[in-house]
Write a protein that holds these residues in place. Structure first.
Motif, short mmCIF file in Angstrom:
data_model
loop_
_atom_site.label_atom_id
_atom_site.label_comp_id
_atom_site.label_asym_id
_atom_site.label_seq_id
_atom_site.Cartn_x
_atom_site.Cartn_y
_atom_site.Cartn_z
N ASP A 44 9.06 -26.24 7.64
CA ASP A 44 8.48 -25.64 8.85
C ASP A 44 7.66 -24.41 8.45
N ILE A 70 -0.48 -25.23 4.00
CA ILE A 70 -0.22 -26.62 4.41
C ILE A 70 -1.01 -27.59 3.55
N SER A 74 0.87 -30.31 1.22
CA SER A 74 0.56 -31.71 1.45
C SER A 74 0.04 -32.39 0.19
N ILE A 81 5.96 -32.04 7.21
CA ILE A 81 5.59 -30.64 7.42
C ILE A 81 5.44 -30.40 8.92
N SER A 82 6.06 -29.34 9.41
CA SER A 82 5.85 -28.94 10.80
C SER A 82 5.10 -27.62 10.83
N ILE A 83 4.29 -27.44 11.84
CA ILE A 83 3.56 -26.19 12.02
C ILE A 83 4.18 -25.43 13.18
N ALA A 94 -3.76 -27.65 11.46
CA ALA A 94 -2.63 -27.97 10.60
C ALA A 94 -2.44 -29.48 10.50
N ALA A 99 -0.14 -31.57 8.15
CA ALA A 99 1.11 -31.41 8.92
C ALA A 99 1.37 -32.66 9.75
#
Length: 258
Positions: A44, A70, A74, A81-83, A94, A99
């Protein structure tokens, strides 16, 4: 399903627990690798502190903090992946750069549906958190939270979001004082009928209040709260200390038959 662990990566100078620790891309990548090796299922990434008394940063500053990180995560790691943002512009950039999840501390309710439109465009999962400006409740707190999420789902539906992809977070520490935090945690099972539940209590002030503990001293309390939350139906936890939670849940999930 085993409890899923979201590892916190704050790209900020002022977060209450780890502000300034991972402010460069290199530091962020090292911490990401550690979180993943420790057992994180989701990373996160946040570029603006939401701690009490935080100073809001500009849109440009938030973008400049999180998007390069990010991109780098990646490119280097195969992970979710969270934004962590309430700005739809940040969320869209993102998602365009790697993300997979929006983590919105205002539950899609801050920007007249713009965040929901982004979520619909990318068909992504959304973590919608309960929040309010004051700590006062004129009705039962769980009823109030349920009404908030009813509005979240209405906004989502109006903007084409797949509501099956919404995860709810009751917002411990946001628009709530000590007593409200304790009550919501005690009654989490009343919210599990709405959507999968995420809990974010890591090292927050209410955990150390009775013993006057600093953030670094609140790890055991955090694990205790999260274990109780999981027993009451939470599916996700958002934490700083991933390894300790992975170890705790290795036995807790078995007892709970998850």
């Amino acid at each position: 399903m085993s409890t899923l662990i979201m590892g916190i990566l704050n790209i900020t100078p002022d977060s209450f627990s780890d502000g300034g620790n991972f402010f460069t891309i290199e530091e962020a990548l090292i911490q990401t690798e550690k979180l993943l090796n420790d057992g994180a299922d989701i990373i996160d990434v946040g570029g603006q502190s939401t701690r009490p008394g935080h100073i809001e940063v500009s849109l440009k500053e938030e973008i400049d903090r999180v998007i390069p990180v990010i991109k780098a995560i990646s490119s280097k790691f195969n992970c979710q992946i969270s934004i962590d943002t309430y700005r739809h512009e940040v969320a869209e950039l993102a998602l365009a750069n790697g993300a997979h999840i929006i983590n919105d501390v205002w539950g899609l309710q801050r920007d007249n549906g713009e965040m929901a439109k982004v979520a619909s465009k990318y068909s992504c999962s959304v973590i919608a958190m309960h929040n309010q400006d004051s700590k006062e409740y004129k009705e039962d707190i769980i009823l109030s939270i349920k009404k908030f999420f009813k509005k979240t789902f209405e906004i989502a539906e109006q903007n084409g979001v797949n509501t099956n992809k919404i995860i709810i977070d009751p917002g411990i520490g946001f628009g709530k004082g000590y007593d409200e935090n304790i009550e919501v945690l005690n009654r989490l099972d009343e919210l599990t009928c709405l959507a999968p539940l995420l809990i974010g209590v890591s090292k927050k002030g209410f955990i150390g209040k009775d013993m006057n503990l600093t953030p670094s001293q609140r790890v055991e309390g955090t694990i205790a709260v999260n274990t109780i939350a999981v027993a009451k139906g939470a599916k996700f936890v958002r934490v700083h200390n991933v390894l300790e939670h992975k170890r705790a849940f290795s036995i807790a999930d078995k007892i709970l038959k998850k």
